[in-house]
Design a protein around this motif. Structure first.
Motif, PDB file in Angstrom:
ATOM      1  N   UNK A 260       0.817  -1.211   0.000  1.00  0.00           N
ATOM      2  CA  UNK A 260       0.000   0.000   0.000  1.00  0.00           C
ATOM      3  C   UNK A 260       0.854   1.266   0.000  1.00  0.00           C
ATOM      4  N   UNK A 261       1.932   1.234   0.766  1.00  0.00           N
ATOM      5  CA  UNK A 261       2.835   2.394   0.797  1.00  0.00           C
ATOM      6  C   UNK A 261       3.463   2.628  -0.573  1.00  0.00           C
TER       7      UNK A 261
ATOM      8  N   UNK B  56       3.592   5.515  -5.925  1.00  0.00           N
ATOM      9  CA  UNK B  56       3.413   5.578  -7.376  1.00  0.00           C
ATOM     10  C   UNK B  56       2.216   6.438  -7.775  1.00  0.00           C
ATOM     11  N   UNK B  57       1.230   6.584  -6.892  1.00  0.00           N
ATOM     12  CA  UNK B  57       0.096   7.466  -7.176  1.00  0.00           C
ATOM     13  C   UNK B  57       0.536   8.925  -7.124  1.00  0.00           C
TER      14      UNK B  57
ATOM     15  N   UNK C 128       3.927   9.931  -7.370  1.00  0.00           N
ATOM     16  CA  UNK C 128       5.070  10.143  -8.263  1.00  0.00           C
ATOM     17  C   UNK C 128       5.168   8.938  -9.193  1.00  0.00           C
ATOM     18  N   UNK C 129       4.963   9.154 -10.481  1.00  0.00           N
ATOM     19  CA  UNK C 129       4.886   8.034 -11.424  1.00  0.00           C
ATOM     20  C   UNK C 129       6.209   7.296 -11.617  1.00  0.00           C
ATOM     21  N   UNK C 130       7.336   7.972 -11.531  1.00  0.00           N
ATOM     22  CA  UNK C 130       8.633   7.323 -11.707  1.00  0.00           C
ATOM     23  C   UNK C 130       9.601   7.758 -10.605  1.00  0.00           C
ATOM     24  N   UNK C 131       9.397   7.269  -9.391  1.00  0.00           N
ATOM     25  CA  UNK C 131      10.301   7.655  -8.306  1.00  0.00           C
ATOM     26  C   UNK C 131      11.679   7.009  -8.481  1.00  0.00           C
ATOM     27  N   UNK C 132      12.677   7.648  -7.946  1.00  0.00           N
ATOM     28  CA  UNK C 132      14.034   7.090  -8.015  1.00  0.00           C
ATOM     29  C   UNK C 132      14.129   5.854  -7.124  1.00  0.00           C
ATOM     30  N   UNK C 133      15.168   5.075  -7.330  1.00  0.00           N
ATOM     31  CA  UNK C 133      15.384   3.881  -6.508  1.00  0.00           C
ATOM     32  C   UNK C 133      15.559   4.271  -5.045  1.00  0.00           C
ATOM     33  N   UNK C 134      16.203   5.400  -4.792  1.00  0.00           N
ATOM     34  CA  UNK C 134      16.400   5.860  -3.418  1.00  0.00           C
ATOM     35  C   UNK C 134      15.067   6.181  -2.747  1.00  0.00           C
TER      36      UNK C 134
END
Length: 159
Positions: free
Chosen positions: A96-97, A102-103, A105-111
């Motif tokens: 869920x987190x 993703x809701x 930020x569509x493309x978050x960084x790996x960090x």
């Protein structure tokens, strides 16, 4: 001249000592799991990767918690099943987190992904500690009932 007096050594409260061992064992498995999750992310859907990592890490962590964290004599698939139920809630929470991330930020960084995953895992882990200590690995009396293993200080520490 007097000899130096030895100060008595302080030992950790049993619940605090168990919590420290729980964090070290569970944290080590959690960090390794998050690395595996990153490796699997590009090879399969995130939900499936998280499920796979959760199942394997649960089996490993349950054994470590049984032997190291809680120093319990309880063994077997029943213990793994009970521990697995606590992980089902953790799985829903971490997934869920990540879905919330993703809701937003569509493309978050790996960090950022790792920060969200590890933070959610830490919150879920605190709840798991309480359940594992009391329900799964709690001391049992001769009649099979559980002996309470938490005092006020332990509950406050877990909260």
């Amino acid at each position: 001249m007097t000899a130096p007096s030895l100060q008595p050594t302080r030992t950790l409260h049993p619940a605090l000592a168990a919590f420290v061992r729980f964090v070290i064992c569970g944290g080590g498995v959690g960090v390794a799991s998050s690395g595996v999750l990153v490796l699997l992310h590009d090879r399969m859907p995130l939900v499936l990767a998280n499920a796979l990592v959760t199942v394997v890490s649960t089996v490993i962590a349950t054994e470590l918690h049984s032997r190291v964290s809680f120093r319990s004599e309880r063994r077997g698939w029943g213990v793994h099943l009970q521990s697995g139920l606590t992980v089902a809630v953790s799985y829903a929470f971490t997934t869920g987190a990540l879905f919330c991330l993703y809701a937003v930020q569509s493309e978050p960084s790996a960090l950022v992904q790792q920060s969200v995953y590890l933070s959610a895992s830490a919150v879920a882990g605190a709840g798991r500690f309480a359940l594992l200590r009391v329900v799964v690995f709690g001391k049992r009396t001769a009649g099979g009932t559980r002996k309470p293993s938490f005092g006020k200080a332990s509950v406050a520490m877990a909260a």
